[in-house]
Design an enzyme around this catalytic site. Structure first.
Site, PDB file in Angstrom:
ATOM      1  N   THR A  21      23.846 -18.424 -17.413  1.00 30.18           N
ATOM      2  CA  THR A  21      24.270 -17.900 -16.222  1.00 30.18           C
ATOM      3  C   THR A  21      25.268 -19.028 -15.367  1.00 30.18           C
ATOM      4  OG1 THR A  21      22.808 -16.922 -14.962  1.00 30.18           O
ATOM      5  CG2 THR A  21      23.825 -15.844 -16.331  1.00 30.18           C
ATOM      6  N   GLU A  51      10.369 -20.684 -11.103  1.00 24.21           N
ATOM      7  CA  GLU A  51      10.436 -22.690 -11.076  1.00 24.21           C
ATOM      8  C   GLU A  51      10.748 -23.403 -12.014  1.00 24.21           C
ATOM      9  OE1 GLU A  51      10.207 -26.810  -9.201  1.00 24.21           O
ATOM     10  OE2 GLU A  51       8.978 -25.122 -10.909  1.00 24.21           O
ATOM     11  N   GLU A  86      23.579 -18.970  -6.476  1.00 22.25           N
ATOM     12  CA  GLU A  86      25.358 -18.340  -6.381  1.00 22.25           C
ATOM     13  C   GLU A  86      25.189 -16.821  -5.749  1.00 22.25           C
ATOM     14  OE1 GLU A  86      24.195 -20.564 -10.669  1.00 22.25           O
ATOM     15  OE2 GLU A  86      23.392 -18.604 -10.692  1.00 22.25           O
ATOM     16  N   ASP A 103       6.409 -27.768  -2.063  1.00 17.19           N
ATOM     17  CA  ASP A 103       6.009 -27.124  -3.158  1.00 17.19           C
ATOM     18  C   ASP A 103       4.536 -27.352  -3.275  1.00 17.19           C
ATOM     19  OD1 ASP A 103       5.512 -26.370  -5.619  1.00 17.19           O
ATOM     20  OD2 ASP A 103       7.919 -27.487  -6.580  1.00 17.19           O
ATOM     21  N   HIS A 117       0.379 -29.335 -14.503  1.00 13.20           N
ATOM     22  CA  HIS A 117       0.839 -28.715 -15.467  1.00 13.20           C
ATOM     23  C   HIS A 117      -0.460 -27.865 -16.641  1.00 13.20           C
ATOM     24  CE1 HIS A 117       5.451 -28.834 -14.682  1.00 13.20           C
ATOM     25  NE2 HIS A 117       5.452 -27.871 -13.758  1.00 13.20           N
TER      26      HIS A 117
END
Lengths: 744, 744
Positions: free
Chosen positions: B263, B420, B432, B449, B549
């Site tokens: 989108t 995120e 948006e 963050d 990560h």
């Protein structure tokens, strides 16, 4: 009155002094320039000032303005156009009646002119090459004003040069279906010259469509049926009536977009990047030249071939045939038509003039009022009738300002745009140069181009939030005609509609791209309007006032036929002045955002009625659009309700400012520069150009009709869904800005 | 003090009362909710409140927050992620320490997960089809936390499924020049599997580049040279140190853009139009899978072929060869590598959580502070170190709020973004959905963050207007380490630059697209910043903190190795809190627009130095850019000067508001959604992605380097000129908004 309870008994004299001290800090501006009246955050529209302004707007001064403005032709960038720049500066800098300041600024823009050395020519060329007939190269000098070196000969601005020659065909209005009809009738259009009449499609579109069918050149004329209610004889036309004389020719721009053609999205400063003129899109692809109906009659009434369909017939007094070529009985049998166009593109300096009145309370909120200055010839109606009004309004306001009687709450900016006739160039470049500043701060744009088309009634166009302020003004100004109706009560007799909310009301038209409001509404998303006096449509079917863009649009024409006595001019000045003052001075902005709800609902209903079934077949639900419209309606109604409560109660300057920001910026929320990237400048998701006859959301409608076309596959229907989501997101985003500011 | 003169002797008690009455209207809000402190338009930053907040931000509470937040893996849209949504709501709705309100809202977004039934697999397949070696499918369970069903196995999100098999090559970092080098060395890349290491280019780019060379599948690992300063043994790595254990694998998104992939430019509501996933651009074109260096060593140290260039060598303890295929001496000779990827795209609900504090004076001005909530596994550092700070700051502010001690001048919005890690999805969808509202009203966006990468120094990134507020905060907060330096004085020892205006100052980094600030700065043009504590770069060359990560990024890791005692977390909380309060509470916004001048001048100088000569050869003058920078400088300096005068003098609430609007909206003036339509979301003409090493205007640089390429013709140079004009127009437009508001 809560403050009584809060203050009563609590606050002694010392505390009062302390409060006074704080108040002194707040309410008394430091360093304000004399002779500004004292500033109050609560400064609201002063009805006495409004009455004073209404009373001082003077018909005879407008008439004198018009006489001066239209004394000479003032084609964009001509010496007389520049002389008028000086006239405007002088008026706006006048010590007794001028504004706070005024300045002119020039852009370097691409204009198009006929060659002076090699005039454009339309001729009938016999089989042996003899010229059997030539069209007039200028209008007949009927009143002494149509001659002279400053009258630009009729031409199609931005039409390419070229000398096509071929058999003549008659192509009605030059619409795509008109050329198809000729093909259907078995006519080989290859290398022909197509004679078309004005109307139906845009000027440039006639050449674009013709070129698709291999036509080599195009002529365009104004049929007396379309402009003169059928009258065509010299003694029936100007200077004997307001009708177009046989030699009159409508000039115009044939460029498809607006703004300077070489600098889309960039201000046309000397150093700006410019496109190569040879690669610019939007110019007519083939030579095209306008002619008068006197000459068109010679061409058209000598054609051979089938009779044109009934709807193609006009008032030249013969049966219109289709061609190709001339009738064997005519003297032109075997002849071709030669169209010789020698137009040149030229980079020229074109000036805008801007005049400022500094707002007393909110100088960073701008009410813009503008009109173009350039004309095709004398331009008494177009645009000087508007400029005459502009000068009278700025004189009256300037006088109050210089006297120290008045200073608006918000800033007022008057603008005289250059090169509008070539495609809204001055105003568009201005919006490009000051994009951010204008978008952040402009309350509304008021356009008064042609102020008086005719004497019958007000005609106003605008986006829904301006309806209420236009109505308010119209109700309080007397109609210029006989009788005691208000402008509003007269207006409703001519143009009206049934509003679900208000019942029968005058009908506010929507804004296309016909004048300088276009970049403001479509590119910047600023609530805009256009105000004029116009025809009784039961009395004329003329496309527009008959001498439009011809050499016959002169002061005498206006004075004698359009508005003798200038009462309609005065009425427009009062309307525009009242709207301007209401916007610049009202504590709460008179922009009724709730009035968008009716538009959205009618767009929604149209979409449901005409598109609903087929959309469903493609699994596209209008449900989210229904919800979005409802959300908008609720948020707008709640905000209006909130404001009407506050109007009776609070005067917190920041609270007023916050609410006004919501009102001012609503129109901006409908902008999406990524919605229709192929439509240059058009970013407003509600008012972008729309194909098809269904009055609904343009992106949705355009995608729908493309998808409807035979062979359109799933990608086309996906685009319909995407366009639906774009408008849903815009409406939801708009509703979000109308909710109380602490709800995110 | 002018008011004394104005009031002295003139005004009696009755007049004072009258003034009090008016003041009552102005200054005492109706219907304000208890226990809001009394409102004054002049409400300014209260240094006592600031001190109170600084003192109450508690390291041990941040530690407890982190323990709770990182207790379980909380991958985007997982049950634990949703449980954290509830935790946030509970905290922000707490009667004693909550905010005015809080809410969660979900978007339906496209995420990518490995198949549970069919795990991704990397294996060495012998000539007869036997599996000779398989890479680990999960990290080793070293601390009891790396097991369990909620630890998502290592994978490359958005990599397509597929089972390519071929000879292995080593391709360094997977840059385009790396593959070219292999070709140069005569290696046929067709149908190979390329082993690459993290770093150099973006994750997805490795697959994009590989596919251009017909590579069939890609592996990526983290070399100990790049992350562990060379250490690779189990007893040198976590849990024995902060280094990455041999089985650790960096997960990540391999999608090229940001935002929900289906989108673009539309909020991902259930009804929104969605692209067909098969046609989405930006996904890796071929299967790619990350592995640990323990497995990479088996693959890489058994390769045959030429030795890799020196710069390609790493710390696995062998000479890295290029392949293709395994060494004849190895047990894998003749074997291929099979990469089996079974990732799936899934539409999932992902929530943002928003918490509000209503502004007392200007509720329609928003200071946004956010961080993402989702992690790859436990995410103690990324992102929970930031969320732990967020919760502590909101607790302290909420407590003051609930006690009635404090209410900010402007509204404060706290945000916990979803998804995120998959590409800034939650924050992008939010921008948006509320595009207009946020653009109109947001003062700044603060992103925290990962709050602590390491303990050495502050690291702040942002656009120039935030430099001053970051400096102000940093000067007043003690550095967490030993000694008595301020954060500022410590910072300047690690990152500094010589400013032409200020001399030696800490170096504020610029914003890329590494976290949720990206849509705010690039898409909305909101001044943004990112704040963290980070490494001493003289002590480590690690790409990022080693367990980034991986499943080893746990509470114990932070508690033991990253920030024992949580003093750096506390320092970041104080920094972010101080910056937030200064932005939300200062009468004049602490955004120093003049600080943009330095950036513009350095960009200009770079353009002159590196591009000037060749531009001149193509008749493109930088003169207009010089003028535009000068105009900006003048306007910004004059505005700053004007504000500093006013700060000592006037307290006109509307004047303050108008000036603050100029400051707030400056960043918006640099947006041009038509400047780089191919760069999704990037509209900021100063901070869009830039190719080449010249730190200058990105549009100009990118067009210049394209034009420089061999064979580029006049169209490419025309685009350079166009990009130059775009930035000139933006700077001129920006300068226009900084001038006094009555000058149009």
């Amino acid at each position: 009155m809560q403050w009584v309870k809060l203050l009563g008994g609590l606050v002694g004299a010392a505390a009062l002094l302390g409060l006074g001290i704080i108040l002194g800090h707040f309410a008394i501006p430091k360093g304000a320039e004399p002779p500004a009246p004292s500033v109050s955050f609560a400064q609201d529209l002063d009805l006495e000032i409004l009455e004073t302004v209404m009373g001082q707007l003077d018909a005879s001064r407008i008439r004198e303005n018009l006489r001066e403005l239209s004394r000479e032709p003032h084609l964009a960038s001509s010496p007389r156009d520049e002389a008028l720049v000086q006239l405007l500066l002088q008026r706006w800098r006048d010590p007794q009646s001028g504004l706070d300041s005024a300045e002119a600024s020039a852009y370097e823009v691409l204009l198009s002119f006929p060659s002076q050395e090699q005039p454009n020519r339309v001729a009938i060329v016999g089989p042996t090459g003899d010229i059997l007939f030539s069209c007039r190269q200028s209008e007949e000098n009927l009143t002494g004003e149509q001659g002279g070196p400053d009258v630009v000969p009729p031409y199609a601005a931005y039409a390419p040069s070229g000398t096509p020659q071929g058999l003549l065909v008659y192509a009605n209005r030059g619409a795509e279906e008109d050329f198809k009809e000729l093909q259907t009738q078995g006519i080989d259009l290859n290398n022909t010259i197509a004679l078309t009449r004005y109307g139906g499609v845009g000027r440039g579109a006639k050449a674009v469509n013709a070129a698709k069918f291999k036509v080599a050149g195009v002529l365009v004329y104004t049929d007396p049926a379309d402009i003169n209610d059928g009258r065509s004889l010299p003694n029936e036309t100007f200077p004997h009536s307001w009708h177009l004389p046989p030699s009159g020719v409508e000039r115009g721009s044939y460029y498809e977009y607006f703004g300077d053609p070489l600098t889309p999205y960039l201000p046309a400063n000397p150093s700006s990047f410019r496109l190569d003129p040879d690669t610019v899109s939007g110019f007519p692809p083939i030579p095209i030249q306008p002619i008068g109906f006197q000459d068109a009659k010679v061409l058209l009434c000598n054609l051979q071939g089938n009779s044109a369909p009934d709807a193609w017939q006009g008032a030249l007094g013969c049966d219109y045939k289709l061609g190709p070529g001339f009738h064997p009985d005519s003297v032109f049998t075997g002849s071709q038509v030669n169209v010789s166009v020698y137009n040149r593109l030229e980079l020229r300096n074109s000036s805008n003039v801007l005049g400022f009145i500094r707002g007393a309370v909110e100088p960073d909120r701008y009410v813009l009022y503008g009109n173009h200055r350039d004309s095709w010839v004398h331009g008494a109606v177009d645009p000087s009738s508007g400029t005459a009004v502009l000068l009278e309004l700025s004189r009256v306001l300037g006088t109050l300002l210089k006297k120290g009687t008045w200073r608006p709450r918000r800033s007022v900016v008057f603008a005289s745009w250059g090169a509008e006739e070539f495609g809204l160039i001055g105003s568009t470049e201005f919006t490009e140069e000051f994009f951010s500043k204008l978008q952040e701060r402009t309350v509304a744009y008021i356009n008064v181009d042609i102020s008086v088309f005719a004497n019958a009634t007000l005609r106003a166009q605008g986006t829904p939030p301006v309806q209420s302020v236009v109505f308010s003004a119209a109700k309080q100004i007397p109609s210029p005609g006989p009788g005691s109706l208000s402008i509003y009560d007269n207006w409703i007799r001519y143009f009206n509609r049934s509003s679900p909310v208000y019942g029968l009301v005058p009908s506010l038209g929507s804004l296309g791209a016909g004048s300088d409001y276009a970049p403001f509404i479509h590119f910047l998303g600023i609530s805009s309007m256009d105000i004029a006096y116009t025809y009784d449509r039961s009395k004329t079917s003329a496309r527009i006032y008959p001498t439009y863009h011809t050499a016959f649009d002169t002061f005498g024409y206006v004075d004698k036929f359009v508005d003798p006595g200038f009462r309609s001019h005065q009425a427009v000045a009062q309307m525009a002045g009242s709207v301007l003052l209401r916007l610049s001075d009202s504590l709460f902005l008179p922009l009724n955002v709730s009035d968008y709800t009716e538009t959205l609902q009618s767009f929604l209903q149209a979409a449901q009625q005409y598109f609903g079934a087929l959309l469903e077949q493609h699994s596209i639900s209008l449900g989210p659009l229904v919800t979005a419209v409802e959300k908008f309606e609720e948020a707008a109604a709640a905000l209006s309700q909130h404001i009407s409560v506050l109007q009776k109660d609070t005067l917190d300057p920041l609270q007023v400012r916050m609410l006004n920001d919501q009102l001012m910026l609503l129109e901006r929320t409908f902008l999406n520069p990524r919605a229709f990237p192929e439509e240059r400048y058009y970013s407003h998701v509600l008012w972008a150009p729309r194909t098809g006859s269904v009055a609904t959301f343009p992106g949705l409608a355009n995608a729908y009709f493309r998808a409807m076309k035979a062979g359109a596959g799933s990608a086309a229907w996906a685009e319909v869904h995407r366009q639906l989501s774009i408008v849903v997101a815009a409406l939801e985003g708009a509703a979000a800005t109308l909710r109380p500011v602490v709800n995110l």
